[in-house]
Design an enzyme around this catalytic site. Structure first.
Site: not given
Ligand SMILES: [Zn+2]
Length: 469
Positions: A125, A193
């Site tokens: 996040e 990611d």
């Molecule tokens: Zn996400």
């Protein structure tokens, strides 16, 4: 016509119950980016969170989440504003809102098997924020206000309403191309990611935790054959994505794995401070330290407990062996306070020196002082200390409460106003100050000056909101 620059938020990171998907929605186009707007939207968003959603205000849990968050944001190489909130919602979810607001659902905390897993989602996040995925801007000719938009965003992100229908209706209403958004969101996912794993590793966590956690959730949801994916949520945890996450983690120079004990304790705590979680450890085999913590939690939090049931000896033994275990130390203090043992106050003073930036400690200290009959001292402590800490909302609200108990309504209003100001609730801050102003007789006092200064400031901000329309 006035133009509203607005940020479309993406990232409903995942909802394991709904499907094995990663429904991140969003796009990035920063040409109209404007930091004043982001701050304003951030304030409205934070107000919506605090006024429309059940948040967890437990200082120990909040400071735990903040500590993980700060370890990660410290590795991003960017100096920007973040705030961390816990939403009492059993779905496994987390999100990044405007102006660095990171929301963590209690369901996520409860389902992580290690602090690394929890940290991995937070890192993901935070990466959405550093990569500015959220600050999708567009021009809106509608009559919606910043506050209105913030509420809609909160509803979409937190998913308390049907998130799929919400997102679809919302995107349709603003004329966004859903196909394009989905494609963009896949790129963003992959970027989040990529950077998230890097931050995770640099913060000292296991870089494989992200892939492992997503993989496990995906498998679990297949196993339990949960609701099939709906079109807008089509954002699968693909083999490709998992392989990429693994490759990325392998590139990392893995740091020494630390043993994290605190997550389990926090999960136990959650069961007592949340409305939506029950004790998950009731019938499980626990390590002796964990069982000790749970035993004492029960006496502290369950109704009609006999203080004779406290087991402070087991806490003392743990602390003697591991002097750095602050969660146990804090619990021992809570136990001492409940047993009216005044030596807790000395312990708190020491702890405050030891962890000078942890707002949970002065909070506990003030609560303990008040409980032990020293309300004046509690007030003095909070007044002096609060400006130095994060999440002043909790501390100022406590001050407002203490002043109300002291029959000092003017100060109670003032600190309630400051608490609301701190979470960006400008309309309420303004209302409280308006009520307070005529109550102050001495118009030359510093107190009056402070109040009228803050009143002026909130009036200016309210004008900005109105110009949005
Ligand atoms: Zn996400």
């Amino acid at each position: 016509m006035l133009r509203l620059v607005f940020f479309l938020i993406l990232t409903v990171t995942f909802q394991a119950n709904a499907s094995n998907n990663l429904p991140d929605l969003g796009a990035s186009d920063l040409k109209d980016y404007d930091s004043q707007t982001e701050t304003l939207l951030g304030k409205s968003f934070s107000t919506a969170l605090h006024t429309q959603y059940p948040l967890i205000y437990d200082a120990t849990l909040l400071s735990y989440i903040r500590r993980i968050g700060e370890k990660i944001t410290g590795e991003t190489g960017q100096n920007r504003h973040y705030s961390f909130f816990i939403i009492d919602n059993p779905t496994i979810n987390a999100f990044a809102g405007p102006n660095g607001i990171i929301g963590i659902h209690t369901g996520l905390i409860a389902s992580a098997r290690s602090e690394d897993e929890l940290a991995s989602v937070m890192a993901h996040e935070i990466a959405h924020v550093t990569q500015r995925h959220l600050s999708r801007t567009y021009e809106n000719q509608s009559t919606a206000s910043t506050a209105g938009i913030a509420s809609i965003l909160a509803a979409i992100l937190i998913g308390s309403q049907n998130p799929t229908a919400g997102v679809a209706a919302y995107m349709g209403s603003i004329g966004l191309n859903i196909e394009k958004q989905l494609k963009n969101s896949r790129i963003h996912e992959s970027e989040a990611d990529y950077f998230g794993i890097k931050y995770l590793n640099e913060a000292g966590y296991n870089p494989f935790a992200m892939g492992d956690f997503f993989d496990r959730l995906s498998k679990e949801s297949q196993l339990f054959k949960n609701t099939p994916p709906e079109i807008l949520m089509t954002h699968p945890v693909t083999e490709n994505r998992l392989a990429k996450a693994r490759d990325r983690a392998e590139q990392m120079n893995t740091q020494k794995a630390l043993s994290y004990d605190s997550l389990k304790l926090m999960q136990m705590r959650l069961a007592f401070v949340s409305q939506t979680h029950t004790d998950p450890f009731e019938n499980s085999q626990l390590k002796p330290e964990h069982a000790c913590y749970l035993r004492n939690l029960k006496v502290l939090y369950l109704p009609n407990q006999d203080i004779k049931q406290f087991d402070h000896q087991c806490l003392e033994a743990i602390i003697a062996k591991n002097p750095d275990e602050r969660v146990y130390k804090q619990q021992l203090i809570e136990v001492k306070v409940a047993r009216q043992d005044a030596s807790a106050l000395l312990d708190l003073e020491r702890l405050m020196d030891f962890y000078p930036s942890d707002f949970a400690i002065p909070y506990l200290y003030a609560k303990s002082l008040a409980y032990l009959g020293h309300r004046d001292k509690a007030i003095e402590l909070l007044r002096n200390r609060t400006p130095n800490y994060h999440y002043q909302y909790l501390l100022y609200s406590t001050l407002a409460e203490l002043f109300a108990q002291q029959q000092q309504p003017r100060f109670s209003y003032y600190y309630d106003a400051l608490a609301n100001y701190n979470i960006g609730n400008i309309p309420k801050t303004h209302r409280l100050l308006k009520q307070l102003e005529p109550m102050i007789e001495d118009k030359k006092s510093t107190f009056y000056l402070k109040v009228s200064q803050l009143l002026q400031e909130t009036e200016q901000t309210l004008k900005l909101y109105k110009n949005d329309r």
